[in-house]
Design an enzyme around this catalytic site. Structure first.
Site, PDB file in Angstrom:
ATOM      1  N   ASP A  81      37.608  42.492  43.409  1.00  0.00           N
ATOM      2  CA  ASP A  81      38.532  42.192  44.512  1.00  0.00           C
ATOM      3  C   ASP A  81      38.326  40.752  45.016  1.00  0.00           C
ATOM      4  O   ASP A  81      37.201  40.288  45.134  1.00  0.00           O
ATOM      5  CB  ASP A  81      38.245  43.209  45.640  1.00  0.00           C
ATOM      6  N   HIS A  82      39.423  40.081  45.330  1.00  0.00           N
ATOM      7  CA  HIS A  82      39.421  38.753  45.984  1.00  0.00           C
ATOM      8  C   HIS A  82      38.460  37.746  45.382  1.00  0.00           C
ATOM      9  O   HIS A  82      37.512  37.313  46.043  1.00  0.00           O
ATOM     10  CB  HIS A  82      39.100  38.895  47.474  1.00  0.00           C
ATOM     11  N   ASP A 103      42.250  35.319  43.803  1.00  0.00           N
ATOM     12  CA  ASP A 103      42.803  35.055  45.129  1.00  0.00           C
ATOM     13  C   ASP A 103      43.012  33.556  45.308  1.00  0.00           C
ATOM     14  O   ASP A 103      42.085  32.818  45.638  1.00  0.00           O
ATOM     15  CB  ASP A 103      41.829  35.610  46.180  1.00  0.00           C
ATOM     16  N   GLU A 133      47.773  36.933  44.220  1.00  0.00           N
ATOM     17  CA  GLU A 133      48.166  37.012  45.639  1.00  0.00           C
ATOM     18  C   GLU A 133      49.131  35.878  45.958  1.00  0.00           C
ATOM     19  O   GLU A 133      48.916  34.739  45.562  1.00  0.00           O
ATOM     20  CB  GLU A 133      46.923  36.913  46.540  1.00  0.00           C
ATOM     21  N   HIS A 177      43.290  42.402  56.798  1.00  0.00           N
ATOM     22  CA  HIS A 177      41.981  43.007  56.524  1.00  0.00           C
ATOM     23  C   HIS A 177      41.273  43.297  57.850  1.00  0.00           C
ATOM     24  O   HIS A 177      41.361  42.513  58.782  1.00  0.00           O
ATOM     25  CB  HIS A 177      41.119  42.046  55.701  1.00  0.00           C
ATOM     26  N   GLY A 178      40.568  44.399  57.942  1.00  0.00           N
ATOM     27  CA  GLY A 178      39.861  44.766  59.176  1.00  0.00           C
ATOM     28  C   GLY A 178      40.714  45.698  60.019  1.00  0.00           C
ATOM     29  O   GLY A 178      41.810  46.083  59.606  1.00  0.00           O
ATOM     30  N   GLY A 206      44.685  45.376  53.162  1.00  0.00           N
ATOM     31  CA  GLY A 206      44.567  45.653  54.597  1.00  0.00           C
ATOM     32  C   GLY A 206      44.980  47.068  54.944  1.00  0.00           C
ATOM     33  O   GLY A 206      45.684  47.314  55.929  1.00  0.00           O
ATOM     34  N   ASN A 227      44.679  49.055  49.097  1.00  0.00           N
ATOM     35  CA  ASN A 227      43.241  48.760  49.221  1.00  0.00           C
ATOM     36  C   ASN A 227      42.665  49.221  50.558  1.00  0.00           C
ATOM     37  O   ASN A 227      43.227  48.931  51.612  1.00  0.00           O
ATOM     38  CB  ASN A 227      43.019  47.249  49.156  1.00  0.00           C
TER      39      ASN A 227
HETATM   40  P1  13P Z   1      40.810  46.779  54.867  1.00  0.00           P
HETATM   41  O1  13P Z   1      39.439  46.242  55.088  1.00  0.00           O
HETATM   42  O2  13P Z   1      41.720  46.499  56.008  1.00  0.00           O
HETATM   43  O3  13P Z   1      40.800  48.211  54.490  1.00  0.00           O
HETATM   44  O4  13P Z   1      41.443  45.964  53.646  1.00  0.00           O
HETATM   45  C1  13P Z   1      40.921  46.159  52.380  1.00  0.00           C
HETATM   46  C2  13P Z   1      41.450  45.190  51.388  1.00  0.00           C
HETATM   47  O5  13P Z   1      42.595  44.818  51.414  1.00  0.00           O
HETATM   48  C3  13P Z   1      40.517  44.758  50.348  1.00  0.00           C
HETATM   49  O6  13P Z   1      41.056  43.797  49.508  1.00  0.00           O
END
Ligand code: 13P
Length: 280
Positions: A81-82, A103, A133, A177-178, A206, A227
């Site tokens: 991821d990312h 990313d 992305e 995210h968060g 997110g 995700n």
């Molecule tokens: P969250 O932390 O909001 O669940 O997002 C996860 C995400 O998009 C990881 O790439």
């Protein structure tokens, strides 16, 4: 392109559900995600953020994830991821990851296209799937932080897909995210248009903290992957706090591990059930 993954994404769209991708950071969290998916007989993506991979080392990380995958009774995709670092992305491709996200959200669109194209060219040789992305997703994931969402638009996203040949696309649609402070303003129309006018499956980042209705709209709009990271991390730490609050401290690490695993498993199951709420 990873055919198994492509098939899973196609099945999800056809079957009116979304594939859950859960961020894991060690053996317990990975095992918990797989157990949740097994109990619901659902395919799943286990993803690891690049900072975790760097801490564990690329080979240790893939060997941990492969062990969990080999023991699993359901189809599993292992995703990075990312990743902002071209060298790490290329090294992960060489070392057995099924899918990686490059990313380029901090770059101009043209530079993002240029670097993503390099990754796609290398990934093709190994049948590795690439997620790109467009725009910039707000919040903090891994070591990447953004205070503002630079939202993606249809034309730029289509241009990016056509130029790079990515296998999945994560446009910035207003999610973050968060945890959310309020209700996010999400561009569902963009997801729907991309799902209808492009063959590239749409990924939502997110995913923590959204309503049942938001997940339902994602499914109806044709999103293919969603995700979840923050919810897993919170379940992990909350379980440790709960364990340490017992009347009598229990010095049994495996007992603590079991409670952490069960807490994460329940959170993952809740999400998979939401992603399957319209499943045919
Ligand atoms: P969250 O932390 O909001 O669940 O997002 C996860 C995400 O998009 C990881 O790439």
């Amino acid at each position: 392109m990873n055919n198994e993954y492509q098939q899973m994404l196609n099945n999800a769209r056809r079957g009116k559900y979304i594939l859950g991708a859960f961020n894991v950071f060690n053996h317990i969290s990975a095992k918990a995600v797989v157990k949740a998916a097994e109990e619901l007989d659902s395919p799943v993506i286990i993803e690891m953020s690049t900072s975790v991979v760097k801490k564990l080392g690329i080979r240790n990380a893939i060997s941990l994830l492969n062990t969990v995958k080999e023991e699993a009774k359901i189809p599993i995709i292992i995703h990075l991821d990312h990743c902002v670092d071209l060298d790490i992305a290329l090294e992960c491709i060489d070392n057995g990851w099924s899918s990686i996200m490059f990313d380029g959200s901090g770059l101009s669109l043209e530079e993002n296209i240029k670097r993503t194209k390099q990754i796609v060219a290398h990934a093709k040789k190994y049948n590795v799937h690439v997620e790109g992305e467009v725009g910039d997703i707000k919040g903090t994931e891994d070591d990447i932080h953004s205070d503002v969402s630079l939202l993606a638009n249809f034309e730029d996203t289509m241009h990016f897909i056509e130029q790079t040949g990515v296998n999945t696309i994560a446009p910035a649609i207003g999610t973050a995210h968060g945890q959310y402070n309020g209700i996010p303003h999400i561009n569902y129309e963009l997801i729907e248009r991309l799902a209808n006018e492009s063959s590239c499956p749409v990924v939502i980042h997110g995913g923590t903290g959204l309503s049942k209705e938001a997940y339902e709209r994602f499914i109806k709009c044709g999103a293919a992957k969603l995700n979840i990271s923050t919810a897993i991390k919170q379940a992990y730490i909350d379980a440790i706090i709960q364990f340490s609050k017992k009347e009598k401290v229990v010095y049994e690490p495996l007992k603590a591990d079991e409670e952490i695993l069960n807490a994460i498993k329940e959170v993952v199951k809740e999400h998979i059930m939401l992603f399957n709420q319209l499943k045919k």
